[in-house]
Design a protein around this motif. Structure first.
Motif, PDB file in Angstrom:
ATOM      1  N   ILE A 192      79.149  54.158  -2.469  1.00 19.41           N
ATOM      2  CA  ILE A 192      77.729  54.228  -3.331  1.00 19.41           C
ATOM      3  C   ILE A 192      78.050  55.096  -4.361  1.00 19.41           C
ATOM      4  N   ALA A 193      78.726  56.040  -4.204  1.00 12.25           N
ATOM      5  CA  ALA A 193      78.883  56.968  -5.575  1.00 12.25           C
ATOM      6  C   ALA A 193      79.379  56.163  -6.750  1.00 12.25           C
ATOM      7  N   GLY A 194      80.368  55.334  -6.427  1.00 12.20           N
ATOM      8  CA  GLY A 194      81.079  54.405  -7.274  1.00 12.20           C
ATOM      9  C   GLY A 194      79.952  53.530  -7.932  1.00 12.20           C
ATOM     10  N   PHE A 195      79.325  52.830  -6.832  1.00 10.84           N
ATOM     11  CA  PHE A 195      78.261  51.843  -7.183  1.00 10.84           C
ATOM     12  C   PHE A 195      77.312  52.380  -8.450  1.00 10.84           C
ATOM     13  N   LEU A 196      76.883  53.640  -7.870  1.00 11.02           N
ATOM     14  CA  LEU A 196      75.858  54.069  -8.818  1.00 11.02           C
ATOM     15  C   LEU A 196      76.478  54.701 -10.330  1.00 11.02           C
ATOM     16  N   SER A 197      77.572  54.821 -10.260  1.00  9.39           N
ATOM     17  CA  SER A 197      78.178  55.667 -11.561  1.00  9.39           C
ATOM     18  C   SER A 197      79.148  54.591 -12.439  1.00  9.39           C
ATOM     19  N   ARG A 198      79.780  53.517 -11.593  1.00 12.90           N
ATOM     20  CA  ARG A 198      80.743  52.541 -12.630  1.00 12.90           C
ATOM     21  C   ARG A 198      79.720  51.778 -13.463  1.00 12.90           C
ATOM     22  N   CYS A 237      82.765  48.314  -5.537  1.00 20.97           N
ATOM     23  CA  CYS A 237      82.273  49.394  -4.669  1.00 20.97           C
ATOM     24  C   CYS A 237      81.559  48.963  -3.320  1.00 20.97           C
ATOM     25  N   PHE A 275      82.039  54.866   3.018  1.00 25.99           N
ATOM     26  CA  PHE A 275      80.652  54.635   2.623  1.00 25.99           C
ATOM     27  C   PHE A 275      80.051  55.223   1.206  1.00 25.99           C
ATOM     28  N   SER A 276      80.043  56.531   1.357  1.00 25.73           N
ATOM     29  CA  SER A 276      79.518  57.448   0.588  1.00 25.73           C
ATOM     30  C   SER A 276      80.435  57.434  -0.884  1.00 25.73           C
ATOM     31  N   ILE A 277      81.821  57.277  -0.861  1.00 26.98           N
ATOM     32  CA  ILE A 277      82.392  57.064  -2.017  1.00 26.98           C
ATOM     33  C   ILE A 277      82.064  55.745  -2.906  1.00 26.98           C
TER      34      ILE A 277
END
Lengths: 313, 107, 731
Positions: free
Chosen positions: B26-32, B41, B22-24
């Protein structure tokens, strides 16, 4: 408060992830990967309880090892999904995540869902993604340098990783603590009792279960009694006499059957709603696609009337 | 740290993996910045949620978790169908998948 | 001099111990409500005319007609007057009740409280109001194209407010009228709003009145708090039975009401607005000084006399303030050169007598003097207005002389003489009797301080006679000599433009313009002004009739009869206490009865003042100047003439004591507000979000993900906090 493994591993993983996403250069990139891997391993090992094997020596079991491997695979693949500069690779790594998830589902005793997952995700959803990727990427011709600028550079990875870390620590800590209240024996009993109750809804399975104990006997409907994970039922024996049988554990219904019974028996409305959602999604997709075609026609007409004024809107 | 039985360790491991996914995600969703990868993501986040549901179902000896995961699959499929349709629409408009190309919200 | 009727008259004061009879409800007299409605309608129509820029004298005649009708209505009410007080309900207005079982309630209906005092007051208010309005139709004619309708709208509002004040059935209506009178006076004093002095005078009147109004408002609040009602009909029944020693707030009520009365009637320290109020057109001065505004304070105390009787010390304060104001204003009046200004100070002085009378317990004397004063003061102001009208605004008695021999001004002069004699309380004039009533209450009192005030009043009567006839002998008698006023001072009318329209009657335009070519022909008043002056003059004569009647026909004094049976004579069984102090007719002064002594002394002082004025200002005018120079040359008292001419520098002292500190404080606060509060706090607070916004602006580029970062971060923080709380065993 926060388990040390989570804190240390999370911090390491976050730093590593950041380095991986920063795209500073190969060395840093690789080092980031290593750090992230280290952090991930620490988290997973902590989660699996490898630091403190159970008192009865059953700390390490085969499902646990499988789950651990699946977890490593899953975390690594997920990291690649968000760090790969090429969307196609990201999609393929996502398939890997799904497969690893499938293994985890199996170790958790959700066989039906494991296969449903592979079918739905790997088989259907990811294929759709692939098609879209092909549509978008090929048409744009942005593959000249291997990948587009916006694929190579993340935006604001620092904030993203920080948010991810905060969420991870909160969620994982709460869930970690939640497992402390796990009571395997009672849970197993409850699960068995629920399976027996599901069995009550399955006349054929019930007949077979009775046959397994006493060949030729037929169960009397509605007489099953479940207590302490054991089920007993009134039967009419082959000779017509009545008897009370205790069913064998080996006759418990498989996972697929119990899920099916739960789905139809406990959540019929939700099932209907899921169908409606799918229908709406289909309609929505059709509408979106239709509008696209109409727009194309209009564009085409405009292009025909005014040659040279081409290009999309 | 308390000693764990094998099942408890398994569940905890699954939950930790779920949180990680989940955390990865969301991190991806925010940065890609690629819209398609952003949706990928979200699928990662779905995966995390589904895994957590199944692990908790196992922990409580309850099938609701698995049933709910079925619904998650359903929603994920529907979402993929619609979202990807939208992505294609957007792509037709701007000829790019860059999410930053769509910044009208600031006005 | 037959004194026994006067003495027997006084027994009326003793009658006052009877309680005020309970008011009866008389809805059948609702037609009297038109007395309230007509001026209001007139005000409304005149306002519309002013907005519609109506040219012509229609607004004036409309006002005269409505006020005249009012007078007729009041006269009808007088004829059919019931014995006791009457409450005439007109409409529901305010009715609140709250608290457990509606324990508290505030009732203030739109109703009239009619007793003889009301009728008495309304008779001269509406009567004089009508005549003054009639006078103004001619006086204001040069403004027909400008503010004519506006002027009469103001007059109508004035009369409406005064009617509400006098006839209203509760203190709230009185307050409404009170504020309405203040508003109307503001509008009328500032009628020439392009002239800074008029605007300043209007503001001064309004602001000084605010101080008094605050007292009145607080007094009404406390009245409600202590007695639970502000309806007269209930209030006076409550006070009649009120214990002598009420709660401490109760003792404040008369002082607060008194403050209101002082503000409106220009008494004590609050008198300063009245002399400046003559910046308005002369009919306004006549209205304010004679009939309406200033008598409101007297009326308030007369109406609320039962409340004052509960606190005899309050009446002593009223007496002192009144007596001292009378003397003080007279000293200033002696040294003024502007005719209207002298009359203004004489008004303050005469009002001082009225308050002295109220304080001494002779409400009859106070009301009688109000009545006579209304006539002769209106007469004086209207004649002054006629002079001002005719001489381009000239009122300086050093530049006017022998007007009685100027064609067109004979009648004016003789009526001015009449008014002057009445003001000077010449023996057997109406004011002589009314003033006598007041002074005898002081001189004949058992109390030394009241005796002092009585003798001070007698002395003031001498001063009054002197300054009155100083004006008359200077301006109206002697050799003919006049200088026209300048337009700046003259103000009330622009001859150059206004008379061009050739209205076909009166003076020829050429004559009016003559003074531009070096020769000035004053124009006398025409019929409307003359008629109004004549009627008022005759009224002034007749105002003495009640006194003659009681003296020669041995009847009860009509005014006495009008006052008795109203609230003005009290009603709380303590009247004897004060009244007896004020008018113990058995008391011997200088070997005679108090009445004889006062009458005699008053005559001597009055005639003496007139004779001095005759010598100094008619027979040997140079003597006045040499006397003045002689006084100025004397070391110790040399400052007196200049100081008196400058009104004892009261305005300057107020300026230094109140205005300058307020001005400085205001500027300091303004500085603080502008540079610290506004620039620092307010702008700082305003700027901080924008500063914070500047920090976070990069996060909000309109890109979806930047919003997502914020949202997910927020969710993460909330989740972390929840997890922390849960793990600590919260929830």
């Amino acid at each position: 408060m926060v388990p040390t493994e989570l804190l240390a591993g999370g911090a390491l993983g976050a730093v590593g992830l950041l380095l991986v996403m920063l795209r500073g250069g190969h060395v840093l990139h690789r080092a980031g990967g290593a750090i992230a891997a280290l952090g991930g391993l620490a988290i997973l090992a902590g989660g699996a309880g490898l630091g403190a094997p159970g008192a009865d020596g059953s700390g390490v079991s085969i499902p646990l090892v499988v789950a651990l491997l699946a977890g490593v695979l899953s975390a690594a693949a997920a990291t690649r999904v968000i760090s790969s500069p090429r969307p196609v690779l990201a999609a393929i790594f996502f398939v890997l995540v799904v497969v690893a998830g499938c293994a985890l589902y199996l170790t958790l005793g959700a066989e039906f869902l494991a296969f449903a997952l592979v079918i739905v995700y790997a088989g259907a959803i990811l294929i759709t993604y692939m098609f879209v990727l092909m549509l978008a990427q090929q048409a744009s011709g942005e593959r000249d340098g291997g990948s587009a600028e916006y694929d190579r550079n993340s935006r604001d990875p620092m904030a993203a990783v920080f948010v991810g870390l905060v969420l991870f620590l909160s969620i994982a800590t709460v869930m970690w603590r939640a497992v402390d209240s796990y009571d395997p024996a009672t849970t197993a009993q409850i699960q068995r009792a629920r399976s027996w109750i599901a069995m009550g809804e399955l006349p054929k399975g019930m007949r077979e279960a009775v046959e397994a104990v006493s060949p030729g006997a037929t169960p009397v409907p509605g007489t099953m009694h479940v207590s302490g994970g054991e089920a007993s039922i009134d039967v009419t024996a082959a000779d017509g006499t009545s008897a009370h049988l205790t069913l064998l554990e080996s006759s418990l219904p498989p996972n697929t059957q119990t899920v099916g019974v739960a789905l139809v028996n406990q959540f019929p409305v939700s099932l209907e709603l899921a169908g409606v959602i799918l229908l709406m999604a289909m309609l929505g997709a059709v509408v979106l696609a239709r509008r696209q075609i109409d727009l194309g026609d209009a564009q085409k007409a405009a292009l025909h009337s005014r040659p040279g004024a081409g290009g999309a809107e | 740290m308390t000693a764990l039985t094998s099942d408890a360790a398994l569940i905890r491991l699954a939950l930790v993996i779920a949180a990680l996914l989940f955390s990865i995600g969301i991190a991806g969703f925010l940065s890609r910045r690629n819209m398609i990868v952003m949706f990928l993501c979200t699928e990662l986040m779905f995966q995390g949620a589904a895994l957590a549901l199944i692990a908790f179902g196992k922990m409580h000896g309850d099938l609701s978790g698995q049933v709910f995961t079925i619904f998650i699959l359903t929603v994920a499929a529907a979402e993929a169908a619609l979202a990807l349709g939208l992505v294609i629409l957007l792509y037709r408009r701007r000829e790019t998948l860059n999410s930053e190309a769509w910044s009208e919200l600031k006005e | 001099m037959t004194l026994s009727p006067l003495t027997s008259m006084l027994s009326g004061t003793m009658m006052a111990s009877s309680d005020i009879p309970a008011a009866t409800i008389a809805p059948e007299m609702a037609w009297l409500g038109w007395a309230l409605a007509l001026p209001a309608i007139s005000a409304l129509v005149c306002t519309l005319m002013a907005l519609g820029k109506v040219k012509g004298k229609l607004p004036g005649w409309l006002t005269v007609a409505s006020l005249g009708t009012c007078f007729v209505l009041i006269f009808k009410a007088y004829q059919s007057m019931p014995e006791g007080p009457v409450v005439i309900p007109l409409a529901e207005w305010m009715s609140f009740s709250w608290g457990p079982t509606d324990f508290h309630s505030l009732q203030a209906a739109l109703e009239l409280y009619i007793d003889r005092l009301t009728i008495f007051w309304m008779l001269f208010v509406t009567g004089l109001g009508t005549l003054i309005a009639l006078y103004a139709t001619e006086y204001m004619e040069h403004d027909v194209k400008a503010g004519y309708a506006r002027f009469f709208a103001g007059v109508s509002i004035f009369l409406f407010a005064m009617t509400a004040l006098v006839m209203g059935g509760n203190l709230l209506l009185l307050y409404l009228g009170w504020e309405g009178v203040g508003l109307a006076s503001y509008m009328l004093i500032g009628y020439f709003f392009t002239r800074p002095s008029a605007v300043a005078a209007a503001k001064k009147a309004f602001i000084v009145n605010r101080i008094g109004d605050l007292g009145l408002a607080l007094g009404i609040f406390l009245t409600w708090r202590c007695y639970g009602t502000i309806e007269y009909s209930e209030l006076f029944q409550v006070t009649a039975n009120a214990p002598r020693e009420g709660p401490w707030e109760e003792s404040l009520i008369p002082y607060l009401l008194m403050l209101g009365a002082f503000g409106k009637s220009a008494q004590g320290p609050l008198y300063v607005w009245l002399p400046d109020a003559m910046e308005g057109p002369t009919p306004v001065s006549a209205l304010i000084h004679a009939a309406t505004m200033v008598t409101a304070g007297v009326f308030l105390i007369a109406r609320c006399y039962p409340l004052f009787l509960l606190q005899p010390d309050a009446l002593t304060v009223v007496a002192w303030i009144g007596g001292l104001t009378a003397f003080w204003a007279a000293t200033i009046g002696m040294a003024q050169y502007d005719m209207k200004r002298v009359w203004a100070y004489s008004t303050i002085s005469q009002l001082g007598y009225m308050f002295l009378g109220l304080g001494l317990g002779t409400t009859f004397g106070a009301c009688f003097h109000t009545f006579t004063h209304a006539f002769f003061k209106a007469c004086l102001f209207l004649t002054a207005g006629a002079v001002m009208h005719g001489f381009a605004g000239q009122l300086d008695i050093r530049r006017l002389s022998g007007l009685s021999r100027v064609p067109g001004f004979r009648m004016v002069s003789w009526f001015a003489l009449l008014g002057g004699l009445w003001l000077a309380a010449f023996p057997f004039s109406a004011a002589f009797f009314s003033k006598d009533e007041i002074l005898v209450a002081g001189v004949g009192s058992d109390r030394a301080d009241f005796q002092f005030l009585g003798w001070l009043g007698l002395l003031t009567a001498g001063l009054t006679a002197y300054y009155t006839f100083r004006v008359w002998f200077r301006a109206f008698a002697g050799p003919v000599h006049f200088e026209p006023g300048d337009e700046v001072h003259g103000d009330d009318h622009g001859h150059d433009v206004a008379h061009d329209h050739g209205d076909g009657h009166g003076h020829a335009p050429a004559a009016a313009h003559a003074h531009h070519h070096g020769e000035f022909h004053p124009h006398g008043p025409r019929w409307a002004m003359k008629f109004a002056i004549a009627i008022i003059g005759i009224g002034a004569v007749l105002a003495g009739y009640p006194a003659y009647e009681s003296m020669f026909l041995h009847k009860e004094n009509w005014v006495q009869w009008m006052i008795s049976g109203s609230t003005a004579v009290g009603g709380a069984g303590v009247v004897e206490h004060v009244a007896a102090e004020g008018a113990s007719h058995g008391h011997q002064v200088l070997g005679m009865s108090a009445h004889a002594a006062t009458s005699l002394a008053g005559s001597i002082f009055g005639i003496g003042g007139i004779l001095i004025a005759l010598y100094l200002h008619l027979i040997r005018r140079s003597a006045a100047d040499s006397l003045r120079r002689a006084i100025q040359a004397t070391p110790i008292i040399g400052w007196i003439p200049n100081a008196a001419e400058h009104k004892w520098y009261v305005d300057e002292i107020y300026h230094a004591v109140f205005r300058v500190p307020l001005w400085v404080t205001g500027h300091v606060l303004h500085f603080i507000d502008k540079h610290i509060l506004d620039a620092g706090v307010v702008d700082g607070i305003g700027a901080s979000p924008s500063l914070v916004g500047r920090v976070f602006r990069p996060l909000y580029g309109g890109v979806l993900q930047s919003y997502a970062v914020t949202m997910a971060g927020g969710v993460g923080l909330i989740l972390a906090w929840l997890a922390y709380t849960w793990l600590r065993g919260g929830f």
